[in-house]
Scaffold this active site. Structure first.
Site, mmCIF file in Angstrom:
data_model
loop_
_atom_site.group_PDB
_atom_site.id
_atom_site.type_symbol
_atom_site.label_atom_id
_atom_site.label_comp_id
_atom_site.label_asym_id
_atom_site.label_seq_id
_atom_site.Cartn_x
_atom_site.Cartn_y
_atom_site.Cartn_z
ATOM 1 N N GLU A 172 0.783 -1.239 0.000
ATOM 2 C CA GLU A 172 0.000 0.000 0.000
ATOM 3 C C GLU A 172 0.820 1.298 0.000
ATOM 4 O O GLU A 172 0.797 2.075 0.975
ATOM 5 C CB GLU A 172 -0.963 0.003 1.190
ATOM 6 C CG GLU A 172 -1.895 -1.167 1.195
ATOM 7 C CD GLU A 172 -2.902 -1.091 2.312
ATOM 8 O OE1 GLU A 172 -2.727 -0.321 3.261
ATOM 9 O OE2 GLU A 172 -3.899 -1.820 2.232
ATOM 10 N N GLU A 356 -5.679 -8.502 1.200
ATOM 11 C CA GLU A 356 -6.296 -8.127 2.478
ATOM 12 C C GLU A 356 -7.787 -7.882 2.263
ATOM 13 O O GLU A 356 -8.163 -7.236 1.283
ATOM 14 C CB GLU A 356 -5.693 -6.848 3.077
ATOM 15 C CG GLU A 356 -4.352 -7.008 3.711
ATOM 16 C CD GLU A 356 -3.819 -5.718 4.303
ATOM 17 O OE1 GLU A 356 -4.620 -4.876 4.748
ATOM 18 O OE2 GLU A 356 -2.586 -5.523 4.268
#
Ligand SMILES: OC[C@@H]1[C@@H](O)[C@H](O)[C@@H](O)c2nc(CNc3ccccc3)cn21
Length: 458
Positions: A172, A356
Site C-alpha cells: 500500500e 487483504e
C-alpha cells in the site's frame, strides 16, 4: 451472484489460495530484540500523542516469541497460505550494509515452520516499518532509497527464494504517502503537499528496483500490493463526477498506472499543482517492471462529492442506510466486484490476489468461557457476514472472468492497528493482550470450513 440452481455454490478455481495476513510491526513485538535496529514505527509509537492510549508495538501479540504456536493454530484452521511482512530493520539494523543474522534467522525459521505445516508463505518486504536510520537519511524523500530497498530485497531473495515463491515489494504505497507524508497520521508523521509526491514516486522507483533485482536473483513470483476502493459519485452533477475522477486517480491509479502502464494519471498534476514535479522519463522505465501478480487490499467504497479539502477537493458521503465497521468503513461487497472488473478492464489479465479483506467489529477484551465445557469462545457474527459477502463478491468477479488466485483474510489475529493502537480488532483469532491467549473466533471456525469445502460452505 450467479449460479445454476442446484449447482455447487461458490466453487472456487482449483488451487485457489486460502490464507490470512498480518504485518511484522502489528504482531511481532520485541522490535529491538536480537540486534534489530529501530523502525520509524518504534519511534512514532514512543513519541507522546502519536498513538491512541499510548499503545506501542513493544509487545503486540508477542509473535516474535510465539510464532511456532501461531503456525500450529494456522495449521489447525487449515490455512493454505500465510501473508506476513519482514521488518527491514531486523535484517539491516542501519537499513543498509551490515546484515543481522539473528533477524534473518527469525524469518527463515518461520518460513521453514510454515512449509513443514503445508502453508505457503507470501512475503511482503515493506509493510510501513522503515528503518529509522534510513529516515534519518531522508527516507522515502531520498532518491537513493531505491538502491537501499533493492539491497535489502536482495538479501532476502538470496536467503529465502525457493522456500518463498511469492514475494511482494510494498504494501500500500498510497497509505505510506497519504498517511506518512501528506496528512501525518502515520509514521513518519510529515504533513507536506510537496513531500507526498516525492515519497510516492520514490516508493515506486524502489518497487521497480526491487523487482529488477528479483529478476537477477529470484526464480519465482513477485508483485505489488495496493489498497484501492471504488469511488461512486454522490450525484450526477458535473462537480461530483469530477470529484470522483480525482479521487479515483489519487487512490486507485496513482500506483497501478506507473507500475503497469508506465505513466501517472493526468489528474495528479491537476490535484497537486505546483507540488507535482516533472519526473525524469527514465524513472518510468525503472518503475514499470513486469509483474507476476498484483495484490488488492479491499475494505470499503467511497461515495464521493465535490468539496473543499486538500489535496483532492472531495469528501466522502456517509450512507444513511449503510452498515459501518468500527473503523467507520461502509460494508459494501458489490464494490469489490466492481473494482475487480475495473482492474481487468484497465490493466488486463494479470493474476490478482486479494491480499487483504476484513473488518473490525467490536469484540470483547477477553473470550467468553463456557460454564460447562470451560471452552473459550468469541462470537463475531458481523465479521462472518462481512467475510461471507465479500467472498461471494469475489466469486462473482471470478465468474465474470477476473483471474483471482487467492484470498488473504485480514487479519489472522487481532493486532496493533497502527496509530489506533489495540482499539480495533480485525482478527479472526482473538488475542487477550493481558495473557496473550489466542482464541479462534466463530469467524475462524467458519473460515476453516470454507477452506476445507473449497468455498462450498460459504
Ligand atoms: O486497517 C486495517 C488494515 C491494516 O491493519 C493493515 O496493516 C493495512 O495493510 C491496511 N490497509 C488498509 C486499507 N485502507 C486504509 C485506509 C486508510 C488508512 C489506512 C488503511 C486497511 N488495513
Amino acid at each position: 451472484m450467479s449460479r445454476a440452481p442446484g449447482a455447487d455454490q461458490f466453487v472456487f478455481p482449483e488451487g485457489f489460495l486460502w490464507g490470512a495476513a498480518t504485518a511484522a510491526h502489528q504482531i511481532e513485538g520485541s522490535p529491538m530484540a536480537d540486534g534489530a535496529g529501530p523502525s520509524i514505527w518504534t519511534r512514532f509509537a514512543h513519541t507522546p500523542g502519536m498513538m491512541l492510549n499510548g499503545d506501542t508495538g513493544d509487545v503486540a501479540c508477542d509473535h516474535y516469541n510465539r510464532w511456532r504456536d501461531d503456525v500450529k493454530l494456522m495449521r489447525k484452521l487449515g490455512l493454505k497460505a500465510y501473508r506476513f511482512s519482514v521488518s527491514w530493520s531486523r535484517i539491516l539494523p542501519e537499513g543498509t550494509g551490515r546484515v543481522n543474522q539473528k533477524g534473518l534467522d527469525f524469518y527463515s525459521n518461520l518460513v521453514d515452520e510454515l512449509l513443514a505445516n503445508d502453508i505457503e508463505p507470501l512475503l511482503t518486504l515493506f509493510h510501513w516499518d522503515l528503518p529509522a536510520a534510513l529516515d534519518d537519511r531522508g527516507g522515502w524523500l531520498n532518491r537513493e532509497i531505491a538502491d537501499w530497498f533493492a539491497e535489502y530485497a536482495s538479501v532476502m531473495y538470496r536467503a529465502l527464494d525457493g522456500r518463498v515463491k511469492k514475494w511482494v515489494t510494498h504494501n500500500e504505497p498510497w497509505v505510506v504517502t497519504d498517511g506518512g507524508y501528506l496528512h501525518g497520521a502515520l509514521a513518519p508523521g510529515h504533513r507536506s503537499k510537496f513531500e507526498a509526491p516525492i515519497a510516492s514516486h520514490n516508493l515506486m522507483r524502489a518497487h521497480g528496483a526491487a523487482v529488477k533485482a528479483y529478476r537477477e536473483i529470484g526464480k519465482h513470483e513477485i508483485g505489488l500490493v495496493v489498497n484501492i476502493e471504488p469511488k461512486y459519485a454522490a450525484s450526477d452533477s458535473a462537480a461530483d463526477q469530477a470529484a470522483v475522477r480525482r479521487a479515483h486517480a489519487y487512490m486507485n491509479e496513482q500506483y497501478l498506472h506507473p507500475a503497469l502502464l508506465g505513466h501517472y494519471p493526468p489528474e495528479l498534476k491537476e490535484i497537486f499543482g505546483e507540488a507535482w514535479p516533472d519526473w525524469p522519463a527514465e524513472d518510468f522505465e525503472l518503475i514499470k517492471q513486469p509483474l507476476d501478480f498484483v495484490g488488492i487490499n479491499y475494505y470499503t467504497r467511497s461515495v464521493t462529492k465535490d468539496a473543499t479539502s486538500y489535496p483532492l477537493n472531495t469528501a466522502v458521503v456517509r450512507q444513511p442506510l449503510g452498515t459501518y465497521t468500527e473503523t467507520g468503513w461502509e460494508v459494501f461487497p458489490q464494490g469489490l466486484t466492481d473494482l475487480l472488473l475495473w482492474f481487468k478492464q484497465t490493466y488486463g489479465d494479470l493474476p490478482v490476489y486479494i491480499t487483504e479483506n476484513g473488518a473490525a467489529f467490536f469484540d470483547p477484551p477477553t473470550a467468553d468461557v463456557d460454564p460447562v465445557s470451560g471452552e473459550r469462545r468469541v462470537r463475531d457474527p458481523l465479521r462472518m457476514d462481512y467475510l461471507r459477502k465479500h467472498l461471494s463478491a469475489i466469486h462473482d468477479a471470478i465468474q465474470a472472468g477476473v483471474d483471482i488466485r487467492g484470498y488473504m483474510l485480514w487479519s489472522l489475529m487481532d493486532n496493533l492497528e497502527w496509530s489506533l493502537g489495540y482499539s480495533k480488532r480485525f482478527g479472526m483469532i482473538h488475542v487477550n493482550y493481558g495473557t496473550q491467549e489466542r482464541t479462534p473466533k466463530d469467524s475462524a471456525l467458519w473460515y476453516s470450513q470454507v477452506i476445507a469445502s473449497h468455498g462450498r460452505k460459504l
